[in-house]
Write a protein that holds these residues in place. Structure first.
Motif, PDB file in Angstrom:
ATOM      1  N   ASN A  29       0.808  -1.214   0.000  1.00 49.62           N
ATOM      2  CA  ASN A  29       0.000   0.000   0.000  1.00 49.62           C
ATOM      3  C   ASN A  29       0.846   1.270   0.000  1.00 49.62           C
ATOM      4  OD1 ASN A  29      -2.675  -0.808  -0.237  1.00 49.62           O
ATOM      5  ND2 ASN A  29      -3.307   0.361   1.559  1.00 49.62           N
ATOM      6  N   LEU A  30       1.984   1.238   0.688  1.00 44.13           N
ATOM      7  CA  LEU A  30       2.871   2.410   0.691  1.00 44.13           C
ATOM      8  C   LEU A  30       3.369   2.712  -0.712  1.00 44.13           C
ATOM      9  CD1 LEU A  30       4.960   1.814   3.950  1.00 44.13           C
ATOM     10  CD2 LEU A  30       3.149   3.502   3.582  1.00 44.13           C
ATOM     11  N   HIS A  31       3.658   1.664  -1.487  1.00 46.66           N
ATOM     12  CA  HIS A  31       4.101   1.860  -2.858  1.00 46.66           C
ATOM     13  C   HIS A  31       2.977   2.445  -3.707  1.00 46.66           C
ATOM     14  CE1 HIS A  31       7.426  -1.447  -2.386  1.00 46.66           C
ATOM     15  NE2 HIS A  31       7.674  -0.354  -1.686  1.00 46.66           N
ATOM     16  N   LEU A  32       1.760   1.945  -3.494  1.00 43.02           N
ATOM     17  CA  LEU A  32       0.623   2.482  -4.240  1.00 43.02           C
ATOM     18  C   LEU A  32       0.391   3.953  -3.895  1.00 43.02           C
ATOM     19  CD1 LEU A  32      -1.802  -0.562  -3.952  1.00 43.02           C
ATOM     20  CD2 LEU A  32      -0.735   0.273  -6.050  1.00 43.02           C
ATOM     21  N   GLU A  33       0.584   4.303  -2.646  1.00 39.84           N
ATOM     22  CA  GLU A  33       0.419   5.701  -2.246  1.00 39.84           C
ATOM     23  C   GLU A  33       1.457   6.588  -2.925  1.00 39.84           C
ATOM     24  OE1 GLU A  33       0.493   5.838   1.989  1.00 39.84           O
ATOM     25  OE2 GLU A  33      -1.389   4.732   2.222  1.00 39.84           O
ATOM     26  N   VAL A  34       2.691   6.099  -3.016  1.00 41.53           N
ATOM     27  CA  VAL A  34       3.733   6.870  -3.712  1.00 41.53           C
ATOM     28  C   VAL A  34       3.354   7.055  -5.174  1.00 41.53           C
ATOM     29  CG1 VAL A  34       6.125   6.815  -4.530  1.00 41.53           C
ATOM     30  CG2 VAL A  34       5.595   6.187  -2.167  1.00 41.53           C
ATOM     31  N   ILE A  35       2.830   6.011  -5.798  1.00 47.07           N
ATOM     32  CA  ILE A  35       2.443   6.087  -7.203  1.00 47.07           C
ATOM     33  C   ILE A  35       1.323   7.102  -7.393  1.00 47.07           C
ATOM     34  CG2 ILE A  35       1.352   4.792  -9.090  1.00 47.07           C
ATOM     35  CD1 ILE A  35       2.925   2.316  -8.025  1.00 47.07           C
ATOM     36  N   VAL A  36       0.318   7.053  -6.531  1.00 49.57           N
ATOM     37  CA  VAL A  36      -0.797   7.992  -6.640  1.00 49.57           C
ATOM     38  C   VAL A  36      -0.324   9.426  -6.415  1.00 49.57           C
ATOM     39  CG1 VAL A  36      -2.964   8.732  -5.576  1.00 49.57           C
ATOM     40  CG2 VAL A  36      -2.557   6.310  -6.018  1.00 49.57           C
ATOM     41  N   MET A 201      -4.192  10.149   1.948  1.00 45.19           N
ATOM     42  CA  MET A 201      -4.327  10.647   0.591  1.00 45.19           C
ATOM     43  C   MET A 201      -5.257  11.858   0.554  1.00 45.19           C
ATOM     44  SD  MET A 201      -2.742   8.688  -1.852  1.00 45.19           S
ATOM     45  CE  MET A 201      -1.310   9.048  -0.839  1.00 45.19           C
ATOM     46  N   PRO A 202      -5.119  12.725  -0.452  1.00 46.70           N
ATOM     47  CA  PRO A 202      -6.042  13.858  -0.587  1.00 46.70           C
ATOM     48  C   PRO A 202      -7.479  13.385  -0.792  1.00 46.70           C
ATOM     49  CG  PRO A 202      -4.105  14.120  -1.995  1.00 46.70           C
ATOM     50  CD  PRO A 202      -4.065  12.719  -1.474  1.00 46.70           C
ATOM     51  N   ASP A 203      -8.430  14.298  -0.617  1.00 45.14           N
ATOM     52  CA  ASP A 203      -9.846  13.970  -0.763  1.00 45.14           C
ATOM     53  C   ASP A 203     -10.207  13.505  -2.175  1.00 45.14           C
ATOM     54  OD1 ASP A 203     -10.288  14.588   1.865  1.00 45.14           O
ATOM     55  OD2 ASP A 203     -11.009  16.628   1.460  1.00 45.14           O
ATOM     56  N   CYS A 204      -9.385  13.857  -3.145  1.00 41.60           N
ATOM     57  CA  CYS A 204      -9.682  13.486  -4.530  1.00 41.60           C
ATOM     58  C   CYS A 204      -9.319  12.035  -4.836  1.00 41.60           C
ATOM     59  CB  CYS A 204      -8.957  14.410  -5.505  1.00 41.60           C
ATOM     60  SG  CYS A 204      -7.152  14.348  -5.393  1.00 41.60           S
ATOM     61  N   VAL A 205      -8.831  11.305  -3.852  1.00 39.80           N
ATOM     62  CA  VAL A 205      -8.425   9.903  -4.036  1.00 39.80           C
ATOM     63  C   VAL A 205      -9.314   9.004  -3.198  1.00 39.80           C
ATOM     64  CG1 VAL A 205      -6.556   8.224  -3.800  1.00 39.80           C
ATOM     65  CG2 VAL A 205      -6.028  10.584  -4.458  1.00 39.80           C
ATOM     66  N   ALA A 206      -9.798   7.917  -3.805  1.00 42.77           N
ATOM     67  CA  ALA A 206     -10.604   6.944  -3.073  1.00 42.77           C
ATOM     68  C   ALA A 206     -10.328   5.555  -3.644  1.00 42.77           C
ATOM     69  CB  ALA A 206     -12.089   7.274  -3.169  1.00 42.77           C
ATOM     70  N   ILE A 207     -10.720   4.544  -2.883  1.00 41.88           N
ATOM     71  CA  ILE A 207     -10.533   3.152  -3.306  1.00 41.88           C
ATOM     72  C   ILE A 207     -11.882   2.448  -3.259  1.00 41.88           C
ATOM     73  CG2 ILE A 207      -9.310   0.985  -2.905  1.00 41.88           C
ATOM     74  CD1 ILE A 207      -7.277   2.609  -1.237  1.00 41.88           C
ATOM     75  N   SER A 208     -12.223   1.764  -4.349  1.00 44.43           N
ATOM     76  CA  SER A 208     -13.404   0.907  -4.362  1.00 44.43           C
ATOM     77  C   SER A 208     -12.961  -0.519  -4.634  1.00 44.43           C
ATOM     78  CB  SER A 208     -14.409   1.366  -5.429  1.00 44.43           C
ATOM     79  OG  SER A 208     -13.839   1.286  -6.732  1.00 44.43           O
ATOM     80  N   LYS A 209     -13.823  -1.473  -4.289  1.00 45.35           N
ATOM     81  CA  LYS A 209     -13.492  -2.883  -4.526  1.00 45.35           C
ATOM     82  C   LYS A 209     -14.641  -3.534  -5.301  1.00 45.35           C
ATOM     83  CE  LYS A 209     -11.055  -5.259  -1.609  1.00 45.35           C
ATOM     84  NZ  LYS A 209     -10.547  -6.047  -0.448  1.00 45.35           N
ATOM     85  N   ILE A 229     -10.991  -7.004  -7.239  1.00 47.75           N
ATOM     86  CA  ILE A 229      -9.935  -6.054  -7.588  1.00 47.75           C
ATOM     87  C   ILE A 229     -10.213  -4.740  -6.875  1.00 47.75           C
ATOM     88  CG2 ILE A 229     -11.140  -5.257  -9.680  1.00 47.75           C
ATOM     89  CD1 ILE A 229      -8.299  -4.973 -10.947  1.00 47.75           C
ATOM     90  N   SER A 230      -9.167  -4.135  -6.350  1.00 46.79           N
ATOM     91  CA  SER A 230      -9.262  -2.803  -5.732  1.00 46.79           C
ATOM     92  C   SER A 230      -8.883  -1.761  -6.764  1.00 46.79           C
ATOM     93  CB  SER A 230      -8.324  -2.703  -4.522  1.00 46.79           C
ATOM     94  OG  SER A 230      -8.718  -3.593  -3.501  1.00 46.79           O
ATOM     95  N   LEU A 231      -9.762  -0.764  -6.936  1.00 47.64           N
ATOM     96  CA  LEU A 231      -9.509   0.297  -7.900  1.00 47.64           C
ATOM     97  C   LEU A 231      -9.269   1.607  -7.166  1.00 47.64           C
ATOM     98  CD1 LEU A 231     -12.171  -0.426 -10.678  1.00 47.64           C
ATOM     99  CD2 LEU A 231      -9.724  -0.957 -10.694  1.00 47.64           C
ATOM    100  N   TRP A 232      -8.115   2.206  -7.435  1.00 48.24           N
ATOM    101  CA  TRP A 232      -7.785   3.520  -6.899  1.00 48.24           C
ATOM    102  C   TRP A 232      -8.281   4.553  -7.903  1.00 48.24           C
ATOM    103  CZ3 TRP A 232      -4.078   4.606  -2.687  1.00 48.24           C
ATOM    104  CH2 TRP A 232      -3.749   3.453  -1.951  1.00 48.24           C
ATOM    105  N   HIS A 233      -9.101   5.484  -7.429  1.00 45.85           N
ATOM    106  CA  HIS A 233      -9.675   6.520  -8.294  1.00 45.85           C
ATOM    107  C   HIS A 233      -8.987   7.852  -8.013  1.00 45.85           C
ATOM    108  CE1 HIS A 233     -13.111   3.880  -9.289  1.00 45.85           C
ATOM    109  NE2 HIS A 233     -12.989   3.486  -8.052  1.00 45.85           N
TER     110      HIS A 233
END
Length: 233
Positions: A29-36, A201-209, A229-233
Motif C-alpha cells: 500500500n505504501l508503494h501504491l500511495e507513492v504512485i498515486v 491521501m487527498p480527498d480526490c483519491v478513493a478506493i473501491s473494490k 480487484i481494488s480500484l484507486w480513483h
C-alpha cells in the motif's frame, strides 16, 4: 468479407504467466500511495506549461503529456526511479483468456520489483458532464474493463485516472452513480466496497473494490476465479 472469430488462446496465457502464480501478490500500500502521489504531482506539473491542452485537449493528448513527464521523473526523482522502471501509453496487452491480443490500456506502469508481464494498469477518462463525458462513461468504458478481464486480470489492484474539467468529485458523481442515484449499478459493477477515502491521501483519491466473474481456466469457467480487484480513483 467474413468476420474473424474470437476464440481463447490458452497457449498465449500459458506463456505470459509462465512461472507466475495468479493473481500476483498485492502491491504494498505504501508503494501504491507513492504512485498515486506522483501521478497527482505529475499532473500538476504538466498543467504549468500545457494549460490549454489540459483544459481543451483530448484524453490521448493529456495522457501523452502525463506519461512523458512520469518517465522524466524516473531519472530525476530517486524514489520514483527506484519503484518504477517506466510508464508506457497504450501498450498492447492480452485479455484474460487470450481472445484479444491488442488491448491498449492508457497507462501501463512497470514496477522494478514486479513481473514485467503484469504492469500496474491505469485507465484515464475525461470528466466533463456538459460535454457528455460523464460518470457513466467513466464506468462503462473504464471501470468495467477491469471487471470483465480486459485489463489487470493478473493483479488485484489497478487505477482509474480522471481528468476533471467541470468541478466533479468522487463524492458528488461516482459514489451517487454507483449507490444512490442508480442502486442497480452496484450490482452491475459488482461493487463490494463503495469508494472510500484512502488514508494519507487527498480527498480526490478513493478506493473501491469490485468482484470479478471470469476464470483463468478457459476450460473450466467456474473455477480459478481471480477474486476481487481494488480500484484507486
Amino acid at each position: 468479407m467474413k468476420s474473424i472469430s474470437i476464440k481463447p488462446r490458452p497457449d498465449q496465457i500459458l506463456e505470459l504467466s509462465r512461472g507466475a502464480s495468479l493473481p500476483l501478490p498485492e502491491i504494498n500500500n505504501l508503494h501504491l500511495e507513492v504512485i498515486v502521489e506522483t501521478l497527482l504531482q505529475a499532473f500538476e506539473n504538466i498543467q504549468v506549461n500545457n494549460q490549454k491542452v489540459i483544459e481543451e485537449g483530448t484524453e490521448s493528448e493529456v495522457t501523452s503529456l502525463l506519461v512523458s513527464h512520469l518517465n522524466t521523473l524516473a531519472d530525476s526523482e530517486p524514489l520514483w526511479g527506484q519503484l518504477v522502471r517506466c510508464t508506457i501509453r497504450g501498450a498492447e496487452s492480452l485479455s484474460f483468456d487470450g481472445s484479444h491480443l491488442e488491448k491498449r490500456p492508457d497507462l501501463s506502469i512497470f514496477l522494478t520489483e514486479r513481473n514485467r508481464n503484469f504492469p500496474l494498469i491505469a485507465e484515464a477518462k475525461l470528466i466533463d458532464i456538459p460535454r457528455g463525458k460523464t460518470e457513466k462513461l467513466y464506468c462503462e468504458k473504464g471501470l468495467m474493463r477491469f471487471l470483465n478481464g480486459e485489463y489487470a486480470w493478473g493483479t488485484t489492484e489497478a487505477m482509474m485516472v480522471a481528468y476533471v474539467r467541470d468541478g466533479s468529485t468522487l463524492q458528488s458523481q461516482l459514489t451517487p452513480f454507483l449507490e444512490q442515484k442508480s442502486p442497480c449499478n452496484a450490482k452491475k459493477y459488482l461493487v463490494k466496497d463503495m469508494p472510500n477515502s484512502a488514508s494519507n491521501m487527498p480527498d480526490c483519491v478513493a478506493i473501491s473494490k469490485h468482484d470479478r466473474t471470469f476464470s483463468y481456466d478457459v476450460k473450466a469457467p467456474v473455477n480459478d476465479i481471480p477474486g476481487p480487484i481494488s480500484l484507486w480513483h
